[in-house]
Design a protein around this motif. Structure first.
Motif, mmCIF file in Angstrom:
data_model
loop_
_atom_site.group_PDB
_atom_site.id
_atom_site.type_symbol
_atom_site.label_atom_id
_atom_site.label_comp_id
_atom_site.label_asym_id
_atom_site.label_seq_id
_atom_site.Cartn_x
_atom_site.Cartn_y
_atom_site.Cartn_z
ATOM 1 N N ALA A 443 0.863 -1.185 0.000
ATOM 2 C CA ALA A 443 0.000 0.000 0.000
ATOM 3 C C ALA A 443 0.900 1.236 0.000
ATOM 4 N N PRO A 444 0.419 2.351 -0.550
ATOM 5 C CA PRO A 444 1.265 3.551 -0.576
ATOM 6 C C PRO A 444 1.592 4.031 0.835
ATOM 7 N N VAL A 445 2.795 4.500 1.015
ATOM 8 C CA VAL A 445 3.204 4.954 2.350
ATOM 9 C C VAL A 445 3.585 6.429 2.360
ATOM 10 N N GLU A 446 3.661 7.046 1.179
ATOM 11 C CA GLU A 446 4.119 8.429 1.095
ATOM 12 C C GLU A 446 3.074 9.349 1.731
ATOM 13 N N THR A 447 3.517 10.136 2.710
ATOM 14 C CA THR A 447 2.595 11.038 3.394
ATOM 15 C C THR A 447 3.342 12.228 3.968
ATOM 16 N N ASP A 448 2.664 13.365 4.047
ATOM 17 C CA ASP A 448 3.300 14.531 4.678
ATOM 18 C C ASP A 448 2.788 14.722 6.109
ATOM 19 N N VAL A 449 2.104 13.718 6.623
ATOM 20 C CA VAL A 449 1.664 13.776 8.017
ATOM 21 C C VAL A 449 2.791 13.196 8.856
ATOM 22 N N GLU A 450 3.541 14.090 9.493
ATOM 23 C CA GLU A 450 4.757 13.645 10.163
ATOM 24 C C GLU A 450 4.449 12.755 11.345
ATOM 25 N N GLY A 451 5.285 11.742 11.496
ATOM 26 C CA GLY A 451 5.178 10.865 12.653
ATOM 27 C C GLY A 451 3.994 9.922 12.594
#
Lengths: 731, 127
Positions: A443-451
């Motif tokens: 599944a995609p893991v790229e995110t700008d939600v830190e932590g």
């Protein structure tokens, strides 16, 4: 299962991030992060110097008057106990003519053996009667109604609850009200929706036949009560709880009316009433607990609790304590398994659906899952998770169905689990292991939600046909003209979209598809055990989401329901949410053109499918619902064209070979040929048919009933009409 | 034939209205289409928008070439739409229904524009 191995690391990262960012939290007290539930000496606890800014109430604050709607003194905390031994209930072996439970029987098959109505004569159905429940919004009240009720029928009575929890017994032939128990639920107690899916029929093991309360009607209410009344008279059963009622707010800690509520019928398994409840989504991380509890069906006595973050304590919380806050809640209808002594709990998310960094490893193991609880102890026997670290509101809304799975070496006790993802999982009821293959896919893991890292894989039920369409493409965008279509194409390109598990983002919107109303929401499925045919209606409704910083959430006026300034409609379950105590709020809307109110993706938006469980092949599948009551700017087109509309409410299948389903936003009840899927008949209802229909026979005649209560979120007309059909006498 | 013509008859006013309509419809296509193209989306809309606006301006100037430019864009829309969605009715609806209705209006302007062009040539011939 390597499903939750990330959770510990995640929780740690989350805490590090939170402590790092705590210093830059905006000034408003409401906005402050709270990395743990506030303690008894918390700075925000009431009693501190009043402030003009809203501070999150301490969960230790005493419940305000009205939260305990039954006004029952709590008494000392109860120890775990065992249920009074039960007699066999009629829902285990329903009489031919009856529909004694929400899903017709204990197995929740929604299959009726009646065969008077057939594909040949269904076209002659006419209305036998309409019963008005009296429950609809008063002038000036925000419409939060969606009755979603399915009556049950036992012997000479049709029993149902109204949207606001009055219980009624009707004459099955005429709809005449025989008795009514007024529950006295107040408007303020309506959570997201005034709904009451069904009542429960219970036969006592201690009160002998002919005595009052030998047969009882049980319901759970919006304001968190269990009520038992006598099935013959509608009078409260004095021997149950406190003069017929149990206060379910006991041990919940601070709350306000409408924050927690029951909308689904609680199953009774081997004498234990198993109680779950909805916790209003999107309010705050430290919302009231999603605890699951058992109560004695005879006496209403507390039996056990399953509290995710207090796994070893099955009693009620000590004086001044409460069940652990923010744990995953279960709002779907549960399924009870008397033979295995289990209850199958479909779970949702931890509180604050779209942000997972603050969830405990224990929560991460059981959210958006089926948890099989032992009804004697309240301990989980097995867990099967359908989404890992869910931040898409893919909670399980449907009631799972028990079937004898046609296996190679004979029937296997199986559980069919519909999901909002449109993935249908088929599990062995004894151990929760998939009977049909489940693949963990990247599944995609790229995110700008830190932590808040995402799970690298998610489960796919590859052995069952997918109740969904392929991932969206730009060219799937739709409209009336190239201009509004272009608007949607632009919205599509502006958003982040990497398929079903696109990770949430802050810097730009993301597309959530199939969406929180996708697949099977709460409608559930129907299964004909004789033919092995499984019927499912489902949705294709993408959502357009974005996480917003606390500052922006404040600017948008998002506030939790326990904020003194909260207004109904100011952030509910299925829309924008404050997600207080976390760094972010959430903005959610259907992926539509906000100027024309047309969905951005092309039709269909709703489908119906028949699956042969022997071969797992699709027998037939087509769009469900016509365009007649929908159109741009909400203007009905009156086009009798089957376009496939969003739909809420489940199907029914009969031995006569007919499938009945309402659900669609064309406000019709539809009948299909179970063999071919051909639409044989339909009728326009006085309100939206967002409820599961049911069928019964009385004095030699077969009837079909549907609650046409409408649904505020589906924007269908609200009504208080139960519409009941039958064949004309000269058939 | 520089400059806009002055409509005198009802048919000329109507032609003028169709031309303005084309420009008004072309503008959002051009503007949003440009952003879509920059975001890596379909190039159709920015191109179609430009063609429709140009067609509208030419028609305002009394040139029949404007109408033919629109009709060319409309004609090319069909193979593009079929390439994108095939013969799926719901898919074709937003792509070709509106443009086809407008194409009918544009066809009706052709005789008017032809006459305008002739008059203008004749006037120039006299002058």
């Amino acid at each position: 299962m390597p499903r939750t191995d990330l959770s510990a690391a995640t929780a740690l990262c989350g805490l590090v991030l939170l402590s790092a960012t705590a210093g830059i939290a905006p000034a408003r007290a409401q906005s402050a992060y709270k990395e743990a539930p506030p303690g008894p000496g918390d700075a925000d606890a009431p009693g501190k110097k009043p402030s003009d800014k809203f501070a999150g109430p301490s969960p230790f604050a005493p419940q305000a008057p009205g939260v305990n709607a039954a006004n029952i003194p709590d008494g000392p905390p109860a120890e775990p106990g065992e249920a009074t031994p039960a007699v066999e209930q009629i829902s285990s072996h329903p009489a031919h003519d009856d529909w004694p439970a929400y899903g017709r029987d204990t197995d929740a098959t929604r299959f009726s053996p009646l065969e008077q109505i057939t594909p040949r004569n269904v076209g002659q159905l006419t209305r036998a009667f309409i019963y008005h429940t009296g429950s609809k919004p008063a002038p000036g009240q925000v419409n939060k109604w969606a009755a979603e009720s399915t009556p049950i029928k036992v012997g000479d009575g049709l029993y149902m609850c109204t949207a606001m929890n009055d219980i009624v017994k009707l004459d099955p032939a005429t709809g005449k009200e025989i008795w009514r128990h007024e529950a006295g639920v107040k408007y303020a107690s309506i959570p997201y929706t005034a709904a009451c899916k069904a009542v429960v029929y219970y036969t006592s093991s201690t009160v002998s036949e002919g005595e009052p309360c030998h047969n009882r009607i049980l319901e759970g209410t919006l304001d968190m009560r269990l009520i038992e009344v006598d099935a013959d008279t509608g009078k409260l059963c004095e021997g149950f709880g406190d003069h017929g009622q149990v206060n379910l707010m006991k041990g919940m800690g601070e709350s306000v009316p409408g924050f927690v509520s029951m909308t689904a019928p609680p199953p009774i398994v081997n004498g234990a009433i198993v109680v779950n409840h909805e916790v209003l989504d999107g309010q705050r991380r430290w919302a009231p607990s999603g605890v699951i509890r058992g109560y004695d069906a005879e006496t209403g006595k507390f039996l056990w609790a399953w509290d995710v973050n207090r796994p070893d304590q099955h009693g009620e919380p000590a004086e001044g304590q409460h069940y652990s806050r923010g744990t995953p809640n279960s709002w779907a209808t549960m399924t009870g398994d008397n033979a295995l002594g289990l209850v199958y709990v479909p779970t949702g998310n931890s509180a604050a659906d779209y942000y997972s960094a603050m969830r405990s490893p224990e929560e991460n193991k059981v959210s958006s899952a089926i948890v099989a609880l032992d009804v004697k102890t309240g301990s989980p026997r097995w867990v099967f998770q359908t989404v890992h670290k869910d931040v898409w509101d893919y909670d399980i809304g449907s009631q799972p169905t028990m079937i004898d799975f046609p296996g190679q070496d004979g029937p296997v006790p199986a559980l069919v689990v519909p999901t909002k993802r449109g993935q249908t999982f088929v599990l062995d009821r004894r151990d929760g292991k998939p009977i049909l293959p489940v693949e963990e896919r990247p599944a995609p893991v790229e995110t700008d939600v830190e932590g808040d890292p995402r799970s690298p894989t998610q489960p796919w039920s590859v052995g069952m046909p997918r109740l969904g369409l392929p991932d969206l493409k730009e060219s799937d965008m739709w409209g009336m003209s190239p201009i509004d279509q272009l608007f949607c194409r632009l919205q599509f390109r502006r958003a982040k979209y990497e398929g079903e598990f696109t990770a949430p983002s802050v810097d730009r919107p993301w597309i959530e598809y199939p969406g929180y109303n996708g697949g099977s929401d709460w409608g559930s499925m129907a299964y004909d055990p004789k033919t092995g045919v499984l019927i499912a209606n489902w949705n294709v409704t993408p959502m357009y989401d974005q996480l917003v910083t606390r500052k922006k959430a404040d600017a948008l006026g998002l506030m939790p329901i326990d904020d003194p300034n909260f207004k109904p409609g100011g952030g509910g379950a299925e829309g924008n949410g404050a997600m207080a105590d976390t760094p972010y709020g959430i903005v959610v809307s259907p992926f539509w053109n906000q100027y024309t109110h047309m969905m951005c993706n092309k039709p269909p938006y709703g489908m119906i499918t028949a699956i042969d469980m022997h071969t797992r092949k699709v027998l037939w599948q087509h769009p469900l619902g016509s365009a007649r009551a929908n159109g741009p700017w909400g203007v009905p087109t009156y086009l009798p064209v089957t376009i496939g509309t969003p739909n809420n409410g489940g199907p029914v299948i009969t031995a006569g070979g007919v499938v009945f389903v309402g659900a669609t936003t064309d406000n019709m009840l539809h009948a299909f040929d179970a063999k071919s899927g051909k639409e044989l008949w339909n009728d326009v209802l006085p309100g939206g048919g967002q409820a599961t229909p049911m069928t019964y026979e009385y004095k030699g005649k077969q009837y079909v009933a549907i609650m046409a209560g409408g649904h505020h979120f589906m924007m269908t007309p609200v009504s208080d009409a139960l519409v009941v059909y039958t064949l004309p006498d000269n058939k | 034939m520089a400059g806009l013509y002055r409509p005198r008859r009802a048919s000329e006013w109507a032609t003028c209205a169709v031309a303005v309509l084309l420009i008004l419809l072309g503008l959002p296509l051009l503007i949003m289409g440009a952003e879509l193209a920059l975001l890596g989306g379909s190039l159709y809309y920015v191109v179609a928008g430009a063609a429709i606006i140009a067609g509208g301006i030419l028609m305002l100037m009394g040139s029949v070439a404007g109408a033919f430019l629109y009709l060319l864009a409309w004609l090319l829309t069909w193979p593009w739409a079929l390439w994108e969605v095939g013969f799926d009715g719901w898919g074709l609806l937003p792509r070709v229904l509106g443009p086809t209705l407008i194409a009918v209006l544009v066809v009706l302007t052709i005789p008017v524009l032809r006459r305008l062009q002739k008059t203008s040539l004749a006037q120039r011939g006299i002058a």
